[in-house]
Write a protein that holds these residues in place. Structure first.
Motif, PDB file in Angstrom:
ATOM      1  N   LEU A 216      38.679  69.505  55.268  1.00  0.00           N
ATOM      2  CA  LEU A 216      38.191  70.896  55.686  1.00  0.00           C
ATOM      3  C   LEU A 216      39.021  71.900  54.888  1.00  0.00           C
ATOM      4  CD1 LEU A 216      38.296  68.989  58.356  1.00  0.00           C
ATOM      5  CD2 LEU A 216      36.874  70.817  59.240  1.00  0.00           C
ATOM      6  N   ILE A 217      38.468  72.690  53.848  1.00  0.00           N
ATOM      7  CA  ILE A 217      39.484  73.732  53.135  1.00  0.00           C
ATOM      8  C   ILE A 217      38.812  74.871  53.435  1.00  0.00           C
ATOM      9  CG2 ILE A 217      40.024  74.063  50.714  1.00  0.00           C
ATOM     10  CD1 ILE A 217      39.457  71.202  49.914  1.00  0.00           C
ATOM     11  N   GLY A 218      39.697  75.895  53.824  1.00  0.00           N
ATOM     12  CA  GLY A 218      39.355  77.231  54.109  1.00  0.00           C
ATOM     13  C   GLY A 218      38.439  77.397  55.188  1.00  0.00           C
ATOM     14  N   CYS A 219      38.117  76.461  56.112  1.00  0.00           N
ATOM     15  CA  CYS A 219      37.211  76.527  57.268  1.00  0.00           C
ATOM     16  C   CYS A 219      37.783  77.356  58.357  1.00  0.00           C
ATOM     17  CB  CYS A 219      36.740  75.268  57.744  1.00  0.00           C
ATOM     18  SG  CYS A 219      36.112  74.411  56.168  1.00  0.00           S
ATOM     19  N   THR A 220      36.851  78.083  59.261  1.00  0.00           N
ATOM     20  CA  THR A 220      37.120  79.044  60.147  1.00  0.00           C
ATOM     21  C   THR A 220      36.511  78.480  61.507  1.00  0.00           C
ATOM     22  OG1 THR A 220      37.514  80.768  58.736  1.00  0.00           O
ATOM     23  CG2 THR A 220      37.213  81.318  61.141  1.00  0.00           C
ATOM     24  N   ALA A 221      37.027  78.371  62.581  1.00  0.00           N
ATOM     25  CA  ALA A 221      36.104  77.822  63.895  1.00  0.00           C
ATOM     26  C   ALA A 221      36.657  79.204  64.613  1.00  0.00           C
ATOM     27  CB  ALA A 221      36.837  76.586  64.524  1.00  0.00           C
ATOM     28  N   LYS A 222      35.741  79.940  65.311  1.00  0.00           N
ATOM     29  CA  LYS A 222      35.959  80.862  66.292  1.00  0.00           C
ATOM     30  C   LYS A 222      35.031  81.128  67.466  1.00  0.00           C
ATOM     31  CE  LYS A 222      36.837  86.144  66.415  1.00  0.00           C
ATOM     32  NZ  LYS A 222      36.698  87.217  65.770  1.00  0.00           N
ATOM     33  N   GLY A 223      35.770  81.144  68.798  1.00  0.00           N
ATOM     34  CA  GLY A 223      34.883  81.477  69.936  1.00  0.00           C
ATOM     35  C   GLY A 223      34.082  80.553  70.387  1.00  0.00           C
ATOM     36  N   ASN A 224      34.440  78.870  70.033  1.00  0.00           N
ATOM     37  CA  ASN A 224      33.404  78.007  70.324  1.00  0.00           C
ATOM     38  C   ASN A 224      33.873  77.742  71.819  1.00  0.00           C
ATOM     39  OD1 ASN A 224      32.057  76.999  68.009  1.00  0.00           O
ATOM     40  ND2 ASN A 224      33.921  77.010  67.233  1.00  0.00           N
ATOM     41  N   TYR A 225      32.921  76.981  72.501  1.00  0.00           N
ATOM     42  CA  TYR A 225      33.275  76.785  74.017  1.00  0.00           C
ATOM     43  C   TYR A 225      34.056  75.711  74.379  1.00  0.00           C
ATOM     44  CZ  TYR A 225      29.987  80.416  76.016  1.00  0.00           C
ATOM     45  OH  TYR A 225      29.505  81.706  76.187  1.00  0.00           O
ATOM     46  N   ALA A 226      34.365  74.866  73.361  1.00  0.00           N
ATOM     47  CA  ALA A 226      35.187  73.551  73.470  1.00  0.00           C
ATOM     48  C   ALA A 226      36.570  73.931  72.382  1.00  0.00           C
ATOM     49  CB  ALA A 226      34.583  72.329  73.508  1.00  0.00           C
ATOM     50  N   ASN A 227      36.542  72.796  71.787  1.00  0.00           N
ATOM     51  CA  ASN A 227      37.695  72.771  70.636  1.00  0.00           C
ATOM     52  C   ASN A 227      37.161  73.461  69.343  1.00  0.00           C
ATOM     53  OD1 ASN A 227      39.582  71.598  72.511  1.00  0.00           O
ATOM     54  ND2 ASN A 227      38.652  69.776  72.147  1.00  0.00           N
ATOM     55  N   GLY A 228      38.279  74.156  68.536  1.00  0.00           N
ATOM     56  CA  GLY A 228      37.734  74.568  67.280  1.00  0.00           C
ATOM     57  C   GLY A 228      37.455  73.589  66.542  1.00  0.00           C
ATOM     58  N   PHE A 229      38.817  72.610  65.943  1.00  0.00           N
ATOM     59  CA  PHE A 229      38.730  71.740  65.240  1.00  0.00           C
ATOM     60  C   PHE A 229      39.297  70.294  65.848  1.00  0.00           C
ATOM     61  CE2 PHE A 229      39.682  75.154  62.459  1.00  0.00           C
ATOM     62  CZ  PHE A 229      38.977  74.917  61.332  1.00  0.00           C
ATOM     63  N   ASP A 230      38.168  69.305  66.254  1.00  0.00           N
ATOM     64  CA  ASP A 230      38.537  68.465  66.847  1.00  0.00           C
ATOM     65  C   ASP A 230      38.382  67.086  66.489  1.00  0.00           C
ATOM     66  OD1 ASP A 230      38.200  67.573  70.120  1.00  0.00           O
ATOM     67  OD2 ASP A 230      36.397  66.816  69.482  1.00  0.00           O
ATOM     68  N   ARG A 231      39.417  66.243  66.816  1.00  0.00           N
ATOM     69  CA  ARG A 231      39.469  64.852  66.318  1.00  0.00           C
ATOM     70  C   ARG A 231      38.175  63.839  66.901  1.00  0.00           C
ATOM     71  NH1 ARG A 231      43.223  61.291  64.664  1.00  0.00           N
ATOM     72  NH2 ARG A 231      45.371  62.345  65.204  1.00  0.00           N
ATOM     73  N   ASN A 232      37.827  64.265  68.129  1.00  0.00           N
ATOM     74  CA  ASN A 232      36.806  63.282  68.501  1.00  0.00           C
ATOM     75  C   ASN A 232      36.824  61.913  68.304  1.00  0.00           C
ATOM     76  OD1 ASN A 232      33.351  63.069  68.033  1.00  0.00           O
ATOM     77  ND2 ASN A 232      34.310  62.960  69.987  1.00  0.00           N
ATOM     78  N   ASN A 233      38.194  61.378  68.426  1.00  0.00           N
ATOM     79  CA  ASN A 233      38.560  59.950  68.329  1.00  0.00           C
ATOM     80  C   ASN A 233      38.678  59.420  66.837  1.00  0.00           C
ATOM     81  OD1 ASN A 233      38.784  59.481  71.062  1.00  0.00           O
ATOM     82  ND2 ASN A 233      36.808  59.293  71.073  1.00  0.00           N
ATOM     83  N   GLN A 234      38.771  60.430  65.783  1.00  0.00           N
ATOM     84  CA  GLN A 234      38.715  60.082  64.291  1.00  0.00           C
ATOM     85  C   GLN A 234      40.043  59.593  64.101  1.00  0.00           C
ATOM     86  OE1 GLN A 234      37.910  58.787  61.273  1.00  0.00           O
ATOM     87  NE2 GLN A 234      36.221  60.063  61.716  1.00  0.00           N
ATOM     88  N   SER A 235      39.911  58.314  63.502  1.00  0.00           N
ATOM     89  CA  SER A 235      41.472  57.512  63.291  1.00  0.00           C
ATOM     90  C   SER A 235      41.615  57.568  61.726  1.00  0.00           C
ATOM     91  CB  SER A 235      41.254  56.194  63.600  1.00  0.00           C
ATOM     92  OG  SER A 235      40.269  55.596  63.149  1.00  0.00           O
ATOM     93  N   GLY A 236      40.832  58.176  60.965  1.00  0.00           N
ATOM     94  CA  GLY A 236      41.199  58.613  59.589  1.00  0.00           C
ATOM     95  C   GLY A 236      41.983  59.702  59.367  1.00  0.00           C
ATOM     96  N   VAL A 237      42.625  59.880  57.997  1.00  0.00           N
ATOM     97  CA  VAL A 237      43.480  60.867  57.749  1.00  0.00           C
ATOM     98  C   VAL A 237      42.674  62.090  57.531  1.00  0.00           C
ATOM     99  CG1 VAL A 237      45.497  61.772  56.339  1.00  0.00           C
ATOM    100  CG2 VAL A 237      45.256  59.330  57.124  1.00  0.00           C
ATOM    101  N   VAL A 238      42.402  63.013  58.511  1.00  0.00           N
ATOM    102  CA  VAL A 238      41.700  64.251  58.125  1.00  0.00           C
ATOM    103  C   VAL A 238      42.762  65.145  57.959  1.00  0.00           C
ATOM    104  CG1 VAL A 238      40.019  66.020  59.405  1.00  0.00           C
ATOM    105  CG2 VAL A 238      40.104  63.557  60.105  1.00  0.00           C
ATOM    106  N   THR A 239      42.323  65.750  56.816  1.00  0.00           N
ATOM    107  CA  THR A 239      42.997  66.947  56.200  1.00  0.00           C
ATOM    108  C   THR A 239      42.371  68.395  56.254  1.00  0.00           C
ATOM    109  OG1 THR A 239      43.833  65.669  54.159  1.00  0.00           O
ATOM    110  CG2 THR A 239      44.112  67.858  53.998  1.00  0.00           C
ATOM    111  N   MET A 240      43.241  69.510  57.061  1.00  0.00           N
ATOM    112  CA  MET A 240      42.991  70.542  57.229  1.00  0.00           C
ATOM    113  C   MET A 240      43.686  71.646  56.557  1.00  0.00           C
ATOM    114  SD  MET A 240      42.127  70.255  61.022  1.00  0.00           S
ATOM    115  CE  MET A 240      43.285  68.683  61.324  1.00  0.00           C
ATOM    116  N   LYS A 241      43.217  72.257  55.365  1.00  0.00           N
ATOM    117  CA  LYS A 241      43.914  73.176  54.571  1.00  0.00           C
ATOM    118  C   LYS A 241      43.504  74.409  54.518  1.00  0.00           C
ATOM    119  CE  LYS A 241      46.417  73.088  50.137  1.00  0.00           C
ATOM    120  NZ  LYS A 241      46.486  72.659  48.731  1.00  0.00           N
TER     121      LYS A 241
END
Length: 299
Positions: A216-241
């Motif tokens: 995820l590159i240059g992404c924005t999460a705002k005002g969501n009712y739960a989490n903005g960026f959520d692992r949800n049990n993802q075991s890979g190497v997720v990159t947020m930049k």
């Protein structure tokens, strides 16, 4: 050419051959349609396909099971299931909006791979229970290489993006997930970017982790009712930049190191995510399962 009072969309698609483009002019009504492989759809004059004639779970608006089509400059609304369902590959969607459908606006599943989405929007999609209608659902055995750029998911009853039981990593560039989890009196999960991780839907296989290295590159999460960026049990190497998470009701960044996925029934340690040059605004975080890099702010 398809326009009100003229040839139906279904009839136009029956006549179209690979490489040809069916043009939608203005607002037309249609029952559920399947787009033949290689046939393109393009809109003009605020082209809108109103699928209010559909009903039930078979009421997907447009189904793309083939490869190599381009959809551009159309709005898809009021389908009784997904607005657009893709199980094919190498399709391109540009300036397509899905709204007011009764399941996810866009869904990629069942092996759909290398589909590209540019400047697409998905908003105000809601199912009766609120648990299915995501903005963009890249889940349930979706393949590799699905790519989103400048896309927006807002005001959907469930999540902005949902990668539940995906089989391929996704890339999201400059995408937004805002105010998901509530739509017209219906509440759902409400995560902005929910990155999946457990597959308990493959027939004949026990539930298992499916590590995927989403980006995820240059992404924005705002005002969501739960989490903005959520692992949800993802075991890979997720990159947020260069991402921003702002004022989400759960955690702005939710990346715990361990968890006990209900489908597995035992505790696991997840792969460490990378949070690089990201910003946290007006919200809490759980980043025990992530590494901060570069110039991160607000953590």
């Amino acid at each position: 050419m398809v326009k009100a009072g003229g040839m139906s969309l279904a009839d136009a698609l029956k006549k179209a051959k690979s490489g040809q483009t069916v043009v939608i002019d203005g607002t037309v009504k249609s029952g559920a349609v399947s787009l033949p492989a290689g046939v393109n759809l393009a809109g003009k004059n605020n082209a809108t396909i109103d699928f209010s004639q559909t009903s039930g779970s078979s009421g997907r608006g447009i189904t793309l099971s083939g490869n190599g089509s381009t959809l551009s400059n159309i709005t898809v609304k009021n389908a009784s299931d997904n607005g657009i369902f893709i199980s094919g590959s190498n399709n391109t969607l540009k300036y397509v909006t899905c709204c007011y459908n009764e399941d996810a606006g866009f869904q990629v599943s069942n092996g759909g791979a290398n589909n590209k989405f540019y400047n697409c929007k998905s908003h105000h999609n809601a199912d009766a229970k609120g648990e299915n209608a995501d903005g963009f659902a890249v889940k349930l055995h979706s393949g590799e290489g699905n790519y989103f750029e400048n896309c927006v998911a807002e005001y959907n009853s469930d999540d902005g993006w949902d990668c539940y039981a995906a089989h391929g990593a996704v890339t999201l560039v400059n995408c937004q997930a805002n105010y998901n989890g509530y739509c017209d009196g219906i509440y759902g999960d409400g995560n902005g970017f929910k990155m999946g991780g457990v597959d308990n839907k493959t027939p004949g296989k026990a539930a298992h982790l499916d590590p995927l290295n989403h980006k995820l590159i240059g992404c924005t999460a705002k005002g969501n009712y739960a989490n903005g960026f959520d692992r949800n049990n993802q075991s890979g190497v997720v990159t947020m930049k260069n991402c921003i998470s702002d004022s989400n009701k759960g955690n702005n960044y939710h990346w715990p190191l361990t968890g006990k996925p209900s489908a597995l029934g035992y505790k696991v340690t997840f792969g460490k995510a990378i949070i690089e040059d990201c910003t946290n605004i007006n919200g809490k975080v759980n980043i025990t399962g992530a590494t901060l890099k570069g110039n991160c702010k607000g953590f």
